[in-house]
Design an enzyme around this catalytic site. Structure first.
Site, PDB file in Angstrom:
ATOM      1  CB  ILE A   1      80.129 -40.135  36.455  1.00  0.00           C
ATOM      2  CG1 ILE A   1      81.185 -41.225  36.749  1.00  0.00           C
ATOM      3  CG2 ILE A   1      78.806 -40.442  37.152  1.00  0.00           C
ATOM      4  CD1 ILE A   1      80.837 -42.626  36.323  1.00  0.00           C
TER       5      ILE A   1
ATOM      6  CB  SER B   1      75.350 -30.482  47.724  1.00  0.00           C
ATOM      7  OG  SER B   1      76.298 -30.336  46.687  1.00  0.00           O
TER       8      SER B   1
ATOM      9  CE1 TYR C   1      89.046 -34.170  39.573  1.00  0.00           C
ATOM     10  CE2 TYR C   1      89.710 -35.654  37.809  1.00  0.00           C
ATOM     11  CZ  TYR C   1      88.824 -35.306  38.809  1.00  0.00           C
ATOM     12  OH  TYR C   1      87.719 -36.093  39.051  1.00  0.00           O
ATOM     13  CB  ALA C   2      96.156 -36.162  36.612  1.00  0.00           C
TER      14      ALA C   2
HETATM   15  P1  NAD Z   1      79.995 -32.317  41.449  1.00  0.00           P
HETATM   16  O1  NAD Z   1      80.724 -31.101  41.010  1.00  0.00           O
HETATM   17  O2  NAD Z   1      78.633 -32.572  40.895  1.00  0.00           O
HETATM   18  O3  NAD Z   1      79.896 -32.357  43.046  1.00  0.00           O
HETATM   19  C1  NAD Z   1      81.024 -32.085  43.830  1.00  0.00           C
HETATM   20  C2  NAD Z   1      80.618 -32.013  45.286  1.00  0.00           C
HETATM   21  O4  NAD Z   1      81.788 -31.659  46.046  1.00  0.00           O
HETATM   22  C3  NAD Z   1      79.563 -30.958  45.573  1.00  0.00           C
HETATM   23  O5  NAD Z   1      78.692 -31.456  46.560  1.00  0.00           O
HETATM   24  C4  NAD Z   1      80.375 -29.805  46.152  1.00  0.00           C
HETATM   25  O6  NAD Z   1      79.632 -29.012  47.054  1.00  0.00           O
HETATM   26  C5  NAD Z   1      81.461 -30.563  46.897  1.00  0.00           C
HETATM   27  N1  NAD Z   1      82.638 -29.729  47.117  1.00  0.00           N
HETATM   28  C6  NAD Z   1      83.436 -29.145  46.190  1.00  0.00           C
HETATM   29  N2  NAD Z   1      84.413 -28.453  46.795  1.00  0.00           N
HETATM   30  C7  NAD Z   1      84.220 -28.603  48.133  1.00  0.00           C
HETATM   31  C8  NAD Z   1      84.895 -28.116  49.279  1.00  0.00           C
HETATM   32  N3  NAD Z   1      85.971 -27.335  49.185  1.00  0.00           N
HETATM   33  N4  NAD Z   1      84.431 -28.482  50.498  1.00  0.00           N
HETATM   34  C9  NAD Z   1      83.329 -29.238  50.613  1.00  0.00           C
HETATM   35  N5  NAD Z   1      82.648 -29.746  49.568  1.00  0.00           N
HETATM   36  C10 NAD Z   1      83.102 -29.413  48.346  1.00  0.00           C
HETATM   37  O7  NAD Z   1      80.967 -33.528  41.153  1.00  0.00           O
HETATM   38  P2  NAD Z   1      80.711 -35.093  40.883  1.00  0.00           P
HETATM   39  O8  NAD Z   1      80.807 -35.313  39.432  1.00  0.00           O
HETATM   40  O9  NAD Z   1      79.539 -35.587  41.648  1.00  0.00           O
HETATM   41  O10 NAD Z   1      82.071 -35.673  41.505  1.00  0.00           O
HETATM   42  C11 NAD Z   1      82.164 -36.242  42.802  1.00  0.00           C
HETATM   43  C12 NAD Z   1      83.537 -36.858  42.962  1.00  0.00           C
HETATM   44  O11 NAD Z   1      83.737 -37.834  41.940  1.00  0.00           O
HETATM   45  C13 NAD Z   1      84.686 -35.845  42.833  1.00  0.00           C
HETATM   46  O12 NAD Z   1      85.707 -36.176  43.736  1.00  0.00           O
HETATM   47  C14 NAD Z   1      85.145 -36.061  41.409  1.00  0.00           C
HETATM   48  O13 NAD Z   1      86.503 -35.689  41.239  1.00  0.00           O
HETATM   49  C15 NAD Z   1      84.933 -37.547  41.252  1.00  0.00           C
HETATM   50  N6  NAD Z   1      84.832 -37.992  39.862  1.00  0.00           N
HETATM   51  C16 NAD Z   1      83.820 -37.533  39.066  1.00  0.00           C
HETATM   52  C17 NAD Z   1      83.762 -37.974  37.750  1.00  0.00           C
HETATM   53  C18 NAD Z   1      82.684 -37.539  36.800  1.00  0.00           C
HETATM   54  O14 NAD Z   1      82.768 -37.903  35.606  1.00  0.00           O
HETATM   55  N7  NAD Z   1      81.681 -36.790  37.218  1.00  0.00           N
HETATM   56  C19 NAD Z   1      84.733 -38.856  37.274  1.00  0.00           C
HETATM   57  C20 NAD Z   1      85.738 -39.285  38.112  1.00  0.00           C
HETATM   58  C21 NAD Z   1      85.774 -38.855  39.421  1.00  0.00           C
END
Ligand code: NAD
Length: 254
Positions: A195, A23, A162-163
């Site tokens: 990110i 999304s 989370y880790a």
């Molecule tokens: P975000 O919070 O912007 O988006 C998360 C997405 O996951 C959303 O689309 C949400 O609807 C979906 N989601 C959450 N729970 C859900 C569920 N139970 N069922 C279905 N969909 C679900 O996060 P982001 O920053 O875009 O992160 C995306 C991925 O990258 C994640 O796995 C996050 O752990 C990982 N990540 C992010 C960062 C960062 O700095 N943003 C760093 C390392 C890893």
């Protein structure tokens, strides 16, 4: 890095990809990048309405993008959704497990519920999609890309849940890579650092400043920095890489 506007090769033409958490943020960028490469993308979010914007953006570049809603931690609902994608979109070539959440708290204050929920979404959610997708991926020597985190490699105070979930994804990636290698399915993980998305926007000013100060490249990553790594692993360049974790963190974990 490459401007997505100039991505004119379409090595994923005719392929079907599932991207979870599509999304917004990283998942949105991944879905759009794969669509620009020709893939028909099943954009998955918790609610179908939340994935429609991304599916609409993908549809400008490829036929047949679709929006789906599911809680990734629900094993039965995920199996049904993958079955629908395979039936109605014509198979499955690529799975990107990107959906993820944080529920940060110092260990002594963290509730059991917050531990279980983060493991349920980030780790079990990825396992649910892998299990439901494997038969289809074996038929076409498909690919799996799991989005983990540098936190799964180096740890972070307040993120024991989370880790653990993200380190679990790395171990699962290696195991599944070994299981599926004989069928030509490549399984890899990408570990982003800091990110610029809604997830990191939730951090307070001090935490953001401290984190940014520890990034050798002196900037936050963009969602497209991560999408570019998925693009590489999903495309022809990634055909002899499996079981690996590609770190996309501007040097944060060095
Ligand atoms: P975000 O919070 O912007 O988006 C998360 C997405 O996951 C959303 O689309 C949400 O609807 C979906 N989601 C959450 N729970 C859900 C569920 N139970 N069922 C279905 N969909 C679900 O996060 P982001 O920053 O875009 O992160 C995306 C991925 O990258 C994640 O796995 C996050 O752990 C990982 N990540 C992010 C960062 C960062 O700095 N943003 C760093 C390392 C890893």
């Amino acid at each position: 890095m490459t401007d997505p506007e100039t991505l004119d090769e379409r090595p994923l033409d005719g392929q079907v990809a599932i991207v979870t958490g599509a999304s917004r943020g990283i998942g949105h960028a991944i879905a759009l990048r794969l669509a620009r490469r020709g893939a028909r993308v099943a954009c998955v979010a918790t609610r179908v309405a939340n994935a429609e914007g991304t599916a609409g953006a993908c549809a400008e570049h490829t036929d047949g993008a679709r929006a789906f809603g599911v809680d990734v931690s629900d094993t039965g609902a995920v199996a049904d959704l993958v079955g629908t994608v395979v039936k109605e979109m014509g198979g499955l070539n690529l799975l990107v497990n990107n959906a993820g959440i944080t529920r940060d708290q110092l260990l002594l204050r963290m509730s059991e519920e917050d531990f279980d929920r983060v493991i349920g979404v980030n780790l079990k959610g990825s396992w649910n999609f892998i299990k439901a997708s494997t038969k289809s991926l074996m038929k076409c020597r498909g690919r799996i890309v799991n989005i983990t985190s540098v936190v799964g490699l180096i740890g972070s105070p307040g993120q024991s849940n989370y880790a653990a979930s993200k380190a679990g994804v790395i171990g699962m990636t290696r195991s599944v890579a070994k299981e599926l290698a004989g069928r030509g399915v490549c399984v890899n993980a990408i570990a982003p650092g800091f990110i610029d998305t809604d997830m990191t926007a939730a951090l307070d000013e001090k935490a953001r400043g401290d984190l940014l100060g520890s990034v050798p490249l002196k900037r936050m990553g963009t969602p497209d920095d991560v999408a570019a790594a998925v693009d590489f692993l999903a495309g022809p360049s990634g055909g002899y890489i499996t079981g690996q974790t590609m770190v996309v963190d501007g040097g944060l974990s060095l």
